[in-house]
Write a protein that holds these residues in place. Structure first.
Motif, PDB file in Angstrom:
ATOM      1  N   PRO A 359       0.805  -1.226   0.000  1.00  0.00           N
ATOM      2  CA  PRO A 359       0.000   0.000   0.000  1.00  0.00           C
ATOM      3  C   PRO A 359       0.840   1.279   0.000  1.00  0.00           C
ATOM      4  O   PRO A 359       0.485   2.273  -0.646  1.00  0.00           O
ATOM      5  CB  PRO A 359      -0.817  -0.075   1.293  1.00  0.00           C
ATOM      6  CG  PRO A 359      -0.554  -1.383   1.917  1.00  0.00           C
ATOM      7  CD  PRO A 359       0.428  -2.148   1.086  1.00  0.00           C
ATOM      8  N   TYR A 360       1.960   1.231   0.706  1.00  0.00           N
ATOM      9  CA  TYR A 360       2.808   2.416   0.807  1.00  0.00           C
ATOM     10  C   TYR A 360       3.362   2.818  -0.571  1.00  0.00           C
ATOM     11  O   TYR A 360       3.422   3.998  -0.908  1.00  0.00           O
ATOM     12  CB  TYR A 360       3.957   2.135   1.789  1.00  0.00           C
ATOM     13  CG  TYR A 360       4.879   3.307   1.986  1.00  0.00           C
ATOM     14  CD1 TYR A 360       4.543   4.346   2.852  1.00  0.00           C
ATOM     15  CD2 TYR A 360       6.095   3.381   1.299  1.00  0.00           C
ATOM     16  CE1 TYR A 360       5.392   5.438   3.025  1.00  0.00           C
ATOM     17  CE2 TYR A 360       6.948   4.463   1.472  1.00  0.00           C
ATOM     18  CZ  TYR A 360       6.587   5.481   2.337  1.00  0.00           C
ATOM     19  OH  TYR A 360       7.421   6.555   2.500  1.00  0.00           O
ATOM     20  N   ASP A 361       3.750   1.789  -1.375  1.00  0.00           N
ATOM     21  CA  ASP A 361       4.271   2.081  -2.725  1.00  0.00           C
ATOM     22  C   ASP A 361       3.184   2.719  -3.583  1.00  0.00           C
ATOM     23  O   ASP A 361       3.438   3.684  -4.316  1.00  0.00           O
ATOM     24  CB  ASP A 361       4.766   0.789  -3.400  1.00  0.00           C
ATOM     25  CG  ASP A 361       5.991   0.227  -2.691  1.00  0.00           C
ATOM     26  OD1 ASP A 361       6.694   1.006  -2.017  1.00  0.00           O
ATOM     27  OD2 ASP A 361       6.232  -0.989  -2.786  1.00  0.00           O
ATOM     28  N   ILE A 362       1.983   2.171  -3.488  1.00  0.00           N
ATOM     29  CA  ILE A 362       0.865   2.730  -4.266  1.00  0.00           C
ATOM     30  C   ILE A 362       0.587   4.171  -3.827  1.00  0.00           C
ATOM     31  O   ILE A 362       0.456   5.081  -4.656  1.00  0.00           O
ATOM     32  CB  ILE A 362      -0.424   1.872  -4.059  1.00  0.00           C
ATOM     33  CG1 ILE A 362      -0.234   0.457  -4.588  1.00  0.00           C
ATOM     34  CG2 ILE A 362      -1.636   2.557  -4.674  1.00  0.00           C
ATOM     35  CD1 ILE A 362      -0.422   0.283  -6.067  1.00  0.00           C
ATOM     36  N   GLY A 363       0.535   4.369  -2.510  1.00  0.00           N
ATOM     37  CA  GLY A 363       0.255   5.716  -1.975  1.00  0.00           C
ATOM     38  C   GLY A 363       1.291   6.722  -2.445  1.00  0.00           C
ATOM     39  O   GLY A 363       0.958   7.861  -2.800  1.00  0.00           O
ATOM     40  N   ILE A 417       0.218   0.945 -10.787  1.00  0.00           N
ATOM     41  CA  ILE A 417       0.286  -0.528 -10.873  1.00  0.00           C
ATOM     42  C   ILE A 417       1.251  -0.929 -11.982  1.00  0.00           C
ATOM     43  O   ILE A 417       2.081  -1.828 -11.838  1.00  0.00           O
ATOM     44  CB  ILE A 417      -1.118  -1.125 -11.123  1.00  0.00           C
ATOM     45  CG1 ILE A 417      -2.003  -0.861  -9.903  1.00  0.00           C
ATOM     46  CG2 ILE A 417      -1.058  -2.617 -11.421  1.00  0.00           C
ATOM     47  CD1 ILE A 417      -3.479  -1.117 -10.113  1.00  0.00           C
ATOM     48  N   GLN A 418       1.155  -0.219 -13.095  1.00  0.00           N
ATOM     49  CA  GLN A 418       2.027  -0.495 -14.234  1.00  0.00           C
ATOM     50  C   GLN A 418       3.492  -0.294 -13.853  1.00  0.00           C
ATOM     51  O   GLN A 418       4.361  -1.099 -14.160  1.00  0.00           O
ATOM     52  CB  GLN A 418       1.677   0.484 -15.342  1.00  0.00           C
ATOM     53  CG  GLN A 418       1.633  -0.138 -16.718  1.00  0.00           C
ATOM     54  CD  GLN A 418       1.067   0.891 -17.705  1.00  0.00           C
ATOM     55  OE1 GLN A 418       1.154   2.101 -17.467  1.00  0.00           O
ATOM     56  NE2 GLN A 418       0.516   0.397 -18.777  1.00  0.00           N
ATOM     57  N   MET A 419       3.761   0.796 -13.132  1.00  0.00           N
ATOM     58  CA  MET A 419       5.151   1.100 -12.732  1.00  0.00           C
ATOM     59  C   MET A 419       5.697   0.056 -11.776  1.00  0.00           C
ATOM     60  O   MET A 419       6.892  -0.242 -11.776  1.00  0.00           O
ATOM     61  CB  MET A 419       5.202   2.487 -12.096  1.00  0.00           C
ATOM     62  CG  MET A 419       5.027   3.611 -13.087  1.00  0.00           C
ATOM     63  SD  MET A 419       4.727   5.176 -12.281  1.00  0.00           S
ATOM     64  CE  MET A 419       6.401   5.660 -11.914  1.00  0.00           C
ATOM     65  N   LEU A 420       4.813  -0.487 -10.934  1.00  0.00           N
ATOM     66  CA  LEU A 420       5.269  -1.463  -9.937  1.00  0.00           C
ATOM     67  C   LEU A 420       5.300  -2.890 -10.486  1.00  0.00           C
ATOM     68  O   LEU A 420       5.905  -3.775  -9.896  1.00  0.00           O
ATOM     69  CB  LEU A 420       4.368  -1.407  -8.694  1.00  0.00           C
ATOM     70  CG  LEU A 420       4.436  -0.103  -7.872  1.00  0.00           C
ATOM     71  CD1 LEU A 420       3.306  -0.029  -6.863  1.00  0.00           C
ATOM     72  CD2 LEU A 420       5.783   0.031  -7.166  1.00  0.00           C
ATOM     73  N   GLY A 421       4.583  -3.088 -11.601  1.00  0.00           N
ATOM     74  CA  GLY A 421       4.376  -4.440 -12.119  1.00  0.00           C
ATOM     75  C   GLY A 421       5.505  -5.025 -12.906  1.00  0.00           C
ATOM     76  O   GLY A 421       6.639  -4.697 -12.950  1.00  0.00           O
TER      77      GLY A 421
END
Ligand code: PLP
Length: 421
Positions: A359-363, A417-421
């Motif tokens: 969650p922290y990465d998304i935030g 999501i794309q950046m983390l995926g």
């Protein structure tokens, strides 16, 4: 002239707006600011609301024209400050439907209100007495009771949580006993959005002789609450979540119960007389208001409440419900999303996780696109333990938010999501 906040029903895309959201937004200077090059999308209303210009202006006016200490001052400014502070108390009284002005105690916020009750009402309790809370409480409605339980040998019980984010009220009858002295429950869950059937809880608790405290930190900004109609014994809320300033809040308590409780803090204002041998305590509400209070906070809270009262709660609820439905529908379209809190009766809070992503990465990535959400346990670790998760991403909407902002949020989320995926 004041801008109209209510317009004739107007159609905006699929939304039926009884609120003139554009006019309301214009009253909040911060909503037209930017985060870097991105317009601010503020979806952290569960943590604190933004402030309309009338509240900000009221704070400036106080310090520019009225600043003085209150009560017992004979001079002009002290009298004005006292009068305005007490007028704000009257705004609060009318807002929550309390019978008496002296049942409204200023506090520093919800947390202090609960601590005050735990401490002072707690003094009246004995070893073996029971207090019933729930598994969905904010830490501020858990820890003070745990401290009291430890101090006085009181038994603390919890109404269990269900996967839907609702409480298991089938357990209520067996959890309530003739030893239950207090039930303390949140009106709306800050993590899950669940709206609890508090009227029912109050009736059942009273049937066994227990008092009831309602944590209204998440409700007054969304819905009408009337303490007389509910017949609750205590109710607490924070100014900063109802468009007022931080550092001020309210404890409502029924006169008879407040009178039976010993004072909280000792000091100025809470006394009638002091001698070397003995202190005679002041009457309500001052008995619980030791020391110089947050004067400007109280006054500006009154302004915030008057402002909020000029809107129609039914319109607010309908509009926020539409935001919630739309946000939920758009969020569900994203692969791997789990929403926590799917209660039938829900406030405009969307707590969720995305498969395998922290969650922290998304935030953080949402923030980089101007979108403010909250991530973490939201001061409700027992809820997170129940779901076996470390925390959630929480988007919480207010009536100044828009469908267009939800679109920005969803597309920023997809990018993250794309950046983390
Ligand atoms: N209770 C609930 C349900 C809350 O959401 C919060 C704050 O988020 C609190 C209590 C504590 O409020 P405060 O920090 O303003 O005292």
């Amino acid at each position: 002239m004041e801008k109209s906040k209510v317009s004739l029903t107007l159609q905006s895309n699929s939304f039926v707006l009884a609120l003139n959201v554009e006019n309301i937004r214009a009253e909040f200077p911060i909503l037209s600011t930017k985060v870097g090059k991105y317009p601010l999308v503020y979806f952290d209303n569960g943590a604190t609301s933004e402030k309309p210009a009338v509240v900000i202006d009221r704070i400036s006016k106080y310090y520019e024209q009225e600043n003085a200490n209150i009560h017992r001052g004979v001079h002009h400014l002290s009298q004005i400050s006292t009068e305005n502070y007490e007028l704000a108390r009257e705004s609060v009284r009318a807002f929550i439907g309390a019978e008496h002005l002296h049942e409204i105690i200023y506090t520093s916020g919800t947390t202090e209100g609960i601590n005050l009750v735990a401490h002072c009402y707690g003094e009246l309790l004995n070893e073996g007495d029971e207090i019933l809370i729930t598994e969905m409480e904010h830490h501020s409605n858990i820890v003070p009771w745990q401290m009291l339980a430890e101090r006085k040998g009181i038994v603390l019980k919890y109404i269990p949580l269900l996967k839907s984010g609702e409480l298991d009220f089938t357990q209520l009858d067996s959890l309530l006993t003739d030893k239950t002295k207090l039930v303390s429950i949140t009106h709306i869950s800050n993590s899950l959005g669940t709206i609890n059937p508090i009227k029912d809880v109050i009736e059942k608790s009273h049937a066994v002789g227990a008092k009831v405290l309602i944590d209204a930190a998440q409700s007054l900004q969304h819905m009408k609450v009337d303490v007389k109609e509910l017949d609750c014994d205590f109710l607490v809320f924070s100014g900063h979540k109802v468009f007022g300033p931080t550092g001020v809040g309210v404890l409502f308590g029924k006169e008879e119960i407040l009178n039976s409780m010993p004072p909280y803090k000792g000091g100025g204002d809470m006394i009638k007389t002091v001698s070397m041998e003995k202190t005679v305590y002041n009457e309500l509400p001052h008995k619980f208001e030791a020391g110089t209070p947050n004067i400007v906070g109280g006054i500006a809270l009154g302004t915030a409440i008057d402002w909020l009262s000029s809107l129609n709660y039914e319109d607010i609820q309908q509009y926020e419900h539409e935001l919630l439905e739309y946000g939920t529908q758009e969020l569900m379209k994203i692969e791997g999303v789990t929403i926590y809190g799917t209660a039938e009766k829900k406030s405009s809070i969307l707590s969720f996780l995305i498969n395998g992503l922290h969650p922290y990465d998304i935030g953080t990535l949402l923030n980089q696109q101007g979108v403010a959400v909250r991530t973490g346990h939201h001061c409700t670790q027992p809820i997170m333990d129940y779901f076996g998760i470390p925390g959630t991403i929480r988007a919480s909407f207010s009536f100044y938010n828009t469908k267009e902002e939800i679109d920005i949020f969803i597309s920023a989320l997809k990018k993250a999501i794309q950046m983390l995926g």
